[in-house]
Motif scaffolding. Structure first.
Motif, PDB file in Angstrom:
ATOM      1  N   ASP A  51       1.191   8.774  -3.226  1.00 47.14           N
ATOM      2  CA  ASP A  51      -0.432   8.768  -3.707  1.00 47.14           C
ATOM      3  C   ASP A  51      -1.090   9.924  -5.157  1.00 47.14           C
ATOM      4  N   CYS A  55       0.628  -1.237  -0.079  1.00 51.56           N
ATOM      5  CA  CYS A  55       0.348   0.183  -0.518  1.00 51.56           C
ATOM      6  C   CYS A  55       1.409   1.084  -0.117  1.00 51.56           C
ATOM      7  N   GLU A 113      -5.678   0.828  -1.382  1.00 51.06           N
ATOM      8  CA  GLU A 113      -5.092   0.520  -2.009  1.00 51.06           C
ATOM      9  C   GLU A 113      -4.659  -0.427  -3.261  1.00 51.06           C
ATOM     10  N   ARG A 139      -6.016  13.105  -1.738  1.00 48.84           N
ATOM     11  CA  ARG A 139      -6.613  11.844  -2.127  1.00 48.84           C
ATOM     12  C   ARG A 139      -8.167  12.712  -1.807  1.00 48.84           C
ATOM     13  N   GLU A 197      -6.830   2.110   4.113  1.00 49.34           N
ATOM     14  CA  GLU A 197      -5.969   1.810   3.166  1.00 49.34           C
ATOM     15  C   GLU A 197      -5.906   0.394   2.006  1.00 49.34           C
ATOM     16  N   ARG A 206       1.923   0.699  -4.292  1.00 51.45           N
ATOM     17  CA  ARG A 206       1.239  -0.154  -5.092  1.00 51.45           C
ATOM     18  C   ARG A 206       1.547  -0.748  -5.749  1.00 51.45           C
ATOM     19  N   ASP A 243       3.627  13.110  -1.083  1.00 47.15           N
ATOM     20  CA  ASP A 243       2.739  11.853  -1.050  1.00 47.15           C
ATOM     21  C   ASP A 243       3.181  10.303  -1.843  1.00 47.15           C
ATOM     22  N   THR A 281      -7.718   0.821  -6.409  1.00 46.34           N
ATOM     23  CA  THR A 281      -6.755   0.649  -7.744  1.00 46.34           C
ATOM     24  C   THR A 281      -5.602   0.251  -7.800  1.00 46.34           C
TER      25      THR A 281
END
Length: 452
Positions: free
Chosen positions: A366, A177, A309, A411, A306, A180, A364, A312
Motif C-alpha cells: 500500500d 487486495c 482496495e 494509510r 480490505e 491490487r 506494505d 482504489t
C-alpha cells in the motif's frame, strides 16, 4: 568562450521497422516474444513487413493507455522520441487508425489473459489472510465517446440530471487486495447490472481464495457459484434481510442458510471516534467460513475493510491514468480494444510495483505510489530506456527504485463515507471534503441479541 555540453547515450531496441515497438522498462514484463505469441495465436501477424508491423501496433495501443490525453500521432512521437539516429516511419493518423483496426481486439484480450493474476512471490499483510488469498469484486462505469455507433451499443447512464453527458460501459474487476493486481475483468453495456456480469468472474476463483463483496453482490446464485469453485465469500448484506438462525455460536455469530449454502452471519456495530465526534454504523456480514475458532468474527470484520482496495484500483485507472477523460475509440470494437489495452497497462504497472516492494519483505504494498510508477514509466518510454535487461537482473528496475525512494506513509484510517468531490455542475455538488488527518479510535461490537 561559449561552452557546450553534449549528452550522448545508447538505447537497445528491436531492429528495423520493429524499433518503435517497445514500452520502455515495462517491456520486460511485456516482452517481444509474448506479443509475437499472442499475435500468432489470434492470426494477426502481418503477412509482410510494413512500416507498422503488428507487434509495433500492440505496443502503440499500450503506450496510448500511458498517454490517454493526446492523439495517436503524438503517442507515436513519444515511442520514437528516444530513437534518435534510427530511421523510423512517420505514419499519418489514417495509417495509424487502419493499423489499429487490422490488429483488432483479439491480441489485446489474449495478452490480458496471459498477464492477469496475482503477483508472484508476494506474501505480505493484506494480500493473504490465514492462508487465503484476499480478493475483491466491484463494478464501475467508464465513459466512452458519444459517436452514433457507441450510442447504439453503450447507452447513456441515467442519473439525477436526466442523463449522463456520455455513453458508458460497465466494468467489473476481480482484484487481489494488497497488490491490487487484476485477476480477471469483464465489461459490457450498462443495460445489464453488476450481478449480470459478476458470474463471469467466477471462472478465475479457486480453492484458497476469499472474495470480499459489497451488498449488491449478496445474491444466492453467485454465492453458490463461488462455493462450487471451493473459494470462500465474505459479503455484506442489507440489515433487513431475513436470515434464519440455525445455531448460535460463542463469538456471537450464528449459522444460517443462503440458498443451498450453509453460512455464518455476523451482526456488528463499528464506531469511529475522533476529536470531531463519533460515527456508528451497523453491519451484517455473511461468510462461508463457518469455523468460529479458526476464523474469529472480530478478525473477519476487520478483514472486510480490505474490500476498499478494489475502489482504489478504480481510482487509479479512472483518475490517475485517464485523468477523468472519456476513452478515445468511436466504435464498440475500438472501445473493446482500448479497454483491454488499459487493463494490460494497469496490470503491468501493478506487477512492476509488486516486484519493487517484494525486494523489501517488510514493506506494505500500500505504501508504493502508483503516480510515481506511472510517471516513471512514461519517462522511460519517451527515452526508450530499459527495453532490454542488463546482464545483471534488476528486479526493482528504475521504476522500483523511484518507488522505494519515496514510499508513501501508512494509510490513514477511513472515517467518512464517499462524497462527490467534482460534480458535473457546481450547483449540485453534494457533501463536504475534509482532508484533515484525525487520530481515530475504532471499536467493534458484535451484536448477539438481534433476532433476524
Amino acid at each position: 568562450m561559449d561552452a557546450k555540453s553534449v549528452i550522448s547515450r545508447e538505447v537497445a531496441v528491436a531492429a528495423g521497422s520493429f524499433a518503435p515497438g517497445h514500452l520502455g522498462e515495462l517491456t520486460r514484463i511485456v516482452p517481444f516474444e509474448m506479443v509475437d505469441e499472442v499475435l500468432a495465436e489470434t492470426g494477426r501477424t502481418q503477412k509482410r513487413i510494413r512500416d507498422l508491423p503488428s507487434r509495433v501496433v500492440v505496443y502503440l495501443l499500450l503506450a496510448g493507455s500511458l498517454f490517454p490525453g493526446i492523439g495517436w500521432q503524438q503517442v507515436w512521437q513519444r515511442l520514437t522520441a528516444g530513437l534518435e539516429g534510427l530511421a523510423t516511419a512517420a505514419p499519418t493518423a489514417g495509417a495509424l487508425a487502419q493499423a489499429r483496426r487490422r490488429v483488432g481486439t483479439g491480441p489485446l484480450h489474449r495478452l490480458f489473459d496471459l498477464l492477469r493474476g496475482p503477483a508472484a512471490g508476494v506474501a505480505t499483510t493484506g494480500v493473504w489472510w490465514r492462508g487465503l488469498l484476499v480478493c475483491a469484486v466491484d463494478g464501475t462505469l467508464v465513459a466512452v465517446p458519444d459517436s452514433p455507433a457507441n450510442q447504439a451499443e453503450f447507452v447513456r447512464h441515467r442519473c439525477n440530471n436526466g442523463g449522463a453527458g456520455y455513453p458508458s460501459l460497465r466494468l467489473l474487476v476481480l482484484v487481489s487486495c494488497g497488490t491490487r493486481t487484476v485477476l480477471d475483468a469483464v465489461f459490457g453495456p450498462t443495460t445489464n447490472g453488476e450481478t449480470f456480469y459478476a458470474p463471469d468472474l467466477v471462472r478465475s476463483l479457486r480453492e484458497g481464495m476469499i472474495v470480499l463483496l459489497d451488498r449488491n453482490f449478496a445474491v444466492q446464485a453467485l454465492v453458490e457459484a463461488i462455493t462450487e469453485k471451493s473459494a470462500h465469500v465474505l459479503v455484506r448484506v442489507k440489515e433487513h434481510r431475513r436470515l434464519p438462525v440455525l445455531k448460535r455460536l460463542p463469538d456471537g455469530s450464528y449459522f444460517s442458510r443462503l440458498g443451498a449454502v450453509t453460512v455464518r452471519v455476523i451482526d456488528c456495530e463499528i464506531t469511529v471516534s475522533t476529536s470531531q465526534g463519533r460515527r456508528t454504523g451497523a453491519y451484517r456480514l455473511v461468510t462461508t467460513l463457518t469455523d468460529a475458532h479458526a476464523h474469529p468474527a472480530a478478525e473477519l470484520i476487520r478483514l472486510y475493510h480490505e474490500r476498499w482496495e478494489v475502489e482504489t484500483s478504480y481510482l487509479e485507472i479512472k483518475s490517475t491514468i485517464l485523468g477523468g477523460r472519456v476513452l478515445r475509440a468511436r466504435t464498440p470494437a475500438g472501445v473493446s480494444q482500448e479497454v483491454f489495452a488499459l487493463l494490460v497497462t494497469y496490470q503491468v504497472l501493478r506487477l512492476a510495483m509488486a516486484d519493487a516492494t517484494s525486494t523489501r519483505p517488510d514493506t506494505d504494498p500500500d505504501r508504493a505510489s502508483f503516480s510515481i510508477a506511472l510517471n516513471t514509466a512514461r519517462d522511460l518510454l519517451v527515452q526508450a530506456a530499459g527495453v532490454f535487461n542488463d546482464t545483471a537482473i534488476d528486479l526493482a528496475g528504475t521504476i522500483g527504485r523511484r518507488i522505494l525512494a519515496d514510499l508513501m506513509p501508512d494509510r490513514r484510517i477511513r472515517t467518512r463515507p464517499r462524497v462527490v468531490k467534482r460534480a458535473i455542475s457546481k450547483y449540485n455538488a453534494r457533501g463536504t471534503v475534509d482532508r484533515t488527518t484525525y487520530k481515530a479510535t475504532i471499536s467493534i461490537d458484535i451484536l448477539t441479541t438481534r433476532t433476524p
